[in-house]
Design a protein around this motif. Sequence first.
Motif, PDB file in Angstrom:
ATOM      1  N   GLY A   1       0.793  -1.214   0.000  1.00  0.00           N
ATOM      2  CA  GLY A   1       0.000   0.000   0.000  1.00  0.00           C
ATOM      3  C   GLY A   1       0.821   1.257   0.000  1.00  0.00           C
ATOM      4  O   GLY A   1       0.337   2.320  -0.403  1.00  0.00           O
ATOM      5  N   VAL A   2       2.073   1.184   0.468  1.00  0.00           N
ATOM      6  CA  VAL A   2       2.952   2.355   0.474  1.00  0.00           C
ATOM      7  C   VAL A   2       3.565   2.484  -0.915  1.00  0.00           C
ATOM      8  O   VAL A   2       4.158   1.534  -1.447  1.00  0.00           O
ATOM      9  N   ILE A   3       3.404   3.654  -1.524  1.00  0.00           N
ATOM     10  CA  ILE A   3       3.856   3.837  -2.900  1.00  0.00           C
ATOM     11  C   ILE A   3       5.316   4.296  -2.908  1.00  0.00           C
ATOM     12  O   ILE A   3       5.833   4.843  -1.922  1.00  0.00           O
ATOM     13  N   SER A   4       5.983   4.049  -4.042  1.00  0.00           N
ATOM     14  CA  SER A   4       7.404   4.403  -4.169  1.00  0.00           C
ATOM     15  C   SER A   4       7.611   5.810  -4.697  1.00  0.00           C
ATOM     16  O   SER A   4       8.715   6.345  -4.593  1.00  0.00           O
ATOM     17  N   HIS A   5       6.573   6.411  -5.290  1.00  0.00           N
ATOM     18  CA  HIS A   5       6.654   7.778  -5.805  1.00  0.00           C
ATOM     19  C   HIS A   5       5.455   8.567  -5.277  1.00  0.00           C
ATOM     20  O   HIS A   5       4.319   8.225  -5.642  1.00  0.00           O
ATOM     21  N   PRO A   6       5.699   9.507  -4.420  1.00  0.00           N
ATOM     22  CA  PRO A   6       6.994   9.937  -3.889  1.00  0.00           C
ATOM     23  C   PRO A   6       7.584   8.915  -2.928  1.00  0.00           C
ATOM     24  O   PRO A   6       6.853   8.194  -2.249  1.00  0.00           O
ATOM     25  N   ALA A   7       8.908   8.891  -2.881  1.00  0.00           N
ATOM     26  CA  ALA A   7       9.618   7.887  -2.085  1.00  0.00           C
ATOM     27  C   ALA A   7       9.519   8.224  -0.601  1.00  0.00           C
ATOM     28  O   ALA A   7       9.415   9.391  -0.217  1.00  0.00           O
ATOM     29  N   PRO A   8       9.526   7.200   0.244  1.00  0.00           N
ATOM     30  CA  PRO A   8       9.527   7.447   1.699  1.00  0.00           C
ATOM     31  C   PRO A   8      10.753   8.247   2.109  1.00  0.00           C
ATOM     32  O   PRO A   8      11.839   8.104   1.553  1.00  0.00           O
ATOM     33  N   LYS A   9      10.580   9.088   3.118  1.00  0.00           N
ATOM     34  CA  LYS A   9      11.659   9.929   3.614  1.00  0.00           C
ATOM     35  C   LYS A   9      11.733   9.831   5.128  1.00  0.00           C
ATOM     36  O   LYS A   9      10.725   9.596   5.797  1.00  0.00           O
ATOM     37  N   VAL A  10      12.974  10.030   5.628  1.00  0.00           N
ATOM     38  CA  VAL A  10      13.200  10.001   7.073  1.00  0.00           C
ATOM     39  C   VAL A  10      13.864  11.308   7.475  1.00  0.00           C
ATOM     40  O   VAL A  10      14.821  11.751   6.840  1.00  0.00           O
ATOM     41  N   PHE A  11      13.358  11.899   8.530  1.00  0.00           N
ATOM     42  CA  PHE A  11      13.896  13.163   9.034  1.00  0.00           C
ATOM     43  C   PHE A  11      14.271  12.980  10.501  1.00  0.00           C
ATOM     44  O   PHE A  11      13.569  12.303  11.254  1.00  0.00           O
ATOM     45  N   GLN A  12      15.424  13.596  10.865  1.00  0.00           N
ATOM     46  CA  GLN A  12      15.777  13.655  12.282  1.00  0.00           C
ATOM     47  C   GLN A  12      15.154  14.920  12.854  1.00  0.00           C
ATOM     48  O   GLN A  12      15.617  16.029  12.614  1.00  0.00           O
ATOM     49  N   THR A  13      14.085  14.748  13.600  1.00  0.00           N
ATOM     50  CA  THR A  13      13.318  15.898  14.078  1.00  0.00           C
ATOM     51  C   THR A  13      13.864  16.494  15.355  1.00  0.00           C
ATOM     52  O   THR A  13      13.511  17.633  15.707  1.00  0.00           O
ATOM     53  N   ALA A  14      14.699  15.765  16.079  1.00  0.00           N
ATOM     54  CA  ALA A  14      15.230  16.313  17.340  1.00  0.00           C
ATOM     55  C   ALA A  14      16.460  15.516  17.764  1.00  0.00           C
ATOM     56  O   ALA A  14      16.587  14.322  17.465  1.00  0.00           O
ATOM     57  N   LEU A  15      17.352  16.208  18.426  1.00  0.00           N
ATOM     58  CA  LEU A  15      18.515  15.569  19.046  1.00  0.00           C
ATOM     59  C   LEU A  15      18.361  15.715  20.558  1.00  0.00           C
ATOM     60  O   LEU A  15      18.766  16.710  21.159  1.00  0.00           O
TER      61      LEU A  15
END
Length: 545
Positions: free
Chosen positions: A456-470
Amino acid sequence: MNLPKLLFCVCLVWSAAYAPVQASDMPALVTTPAPEKTNDATLTVENRAIMTFRSSVLGIEPLERVKRAESRIEKQLSNGGQHKASMLAMPPGILIQIDNAGSFYISPGDIDQFQQETLEANAKNAVDNLNLAISETHESRSLDYMLRAAAYSALATIIYFFALWLVSKVRHVVEHRLLKFANAKIDLLDDTSSQIINRERIQWVFSGLVQVFSWLLILLLSYEWLSVLMEQFPVTRPWGEHLNGYFVGLIVMLGTAILKSIPDLFTAIVIFLLARAVTQGLSRFFGRVQDKSIQLSWLDAAVAVPTRRIANMAVWLFALAMAYPYLPGANTEAFKGVSVLVGLMISMGASGLVGQVVSGLLLTYTGIYRKGEFIHVLDYEGSIVEMGMFTTRIRNGMGVELTLPNSLVLSNVTLNYSKAVQGDGFIVDTKVTIGYDTPWRQVQEMLILAAQRTPGVISHPAPKVFQTALSDFYPEYLLICQAIPCDAQLRAEVMNQLHGNIQDVFNEYGVQIMSPHYLGDPAQEKVVAKGDWFRAPAAGAVGAE
């Protein structure tokens, strides 16, 4: 002294029912005061009203005049003779007699000027009533007549009880057929409609209506039976005539009111028919806008349905305002009182209602949300099922439908997971926290790999990962991807599979999902050696050496 004056003086002594005379007619009574208005009193014989006295004569009040007249009439009827009532002009009033013997006197003060009565008409009416009362007195003393009256009463009672039995039978038949008809119609409904309609409640309503009509018919029959019984016996005949007269008068009054209101009612019906034609035309127009047969720059297809409802409501309110003066009874005080009461109730309870309506209009026409989008409000999230005038209904991932007031939705920060998505689908996001001793590139690639494995998760747009906090003990990683399903329950399944895949991927690469917390400095620094920066599956990541 001539004979008329002698008779008049005799009446003064015997009767309490005559008026003071004028000086020009009776010189001997020039000192008599003018008629004094007091409380009215009605003379009755055998329960039949004969005459109403409205003035006092020679200081004798109307009530005392009635008592003396009743006593005199009772004595006259106890004597032999024809017992025929007549009237004799005795200026300034009229003397009422029985067998040429004075019974009571009608003075000019007894006439109701506001009803445009005349002395002669009142006297003739009193004679007719007195003759009728005398006739009924003779009937009440006749054994043959009383036996006939009893026989007629028994026959009327038999007919009455037969009518009650017939009403009971007809009620059972009609109730059975109505319930059978209602059950047949309910059986033809689909599953959704049959769940909405309560069969027991429908049966209860039909049974209640039949019982109400049957009891009304029973009351009507009892009313008529009682009036017929009373009319058979002379003593109670005036009461029976009064019952019948009241009922007939009520029917005549209602019939006359209905006939008089027909022109105005016709005007009101024409106004409502025109309003119905206009609303039907608006419904067809907005229906074509909804299916995009007609495209307008100022009206979106998504808001065609609420706009149609608002337009139809405005048309009907305008029609009601125009037809209001023509409605039967609109100018009566009762109708005006009810209108004021309804307006007061609406004004007192409309503050919250108006707020909900305004919030619903803002949500609808500003395009903040659309039906089918996945939103998160406070602690509630789900796909929008319906955006109403007062509430917004959403269905969460467990299939539970939630109803949120429009003011609550509008006054709080709302997350829309479907707004940025082109076409169907929604945004899926999840957050994990991993210690600093795990390479961040490895964590990012593992999260992307878990998302790619999720159906169900599509490749376009591709999944992204963000570092939201340190944070103090770990960085926070936010995975964002887009899924195709637009139903709330399917979104819950996607989230379930995504979380499972994240655990599987982390287990495959020997990384534990744990957020460390330290009470003191660790023995070794929690850093990643440069050679481990691109630990699998981050070996192919951009920037790998």
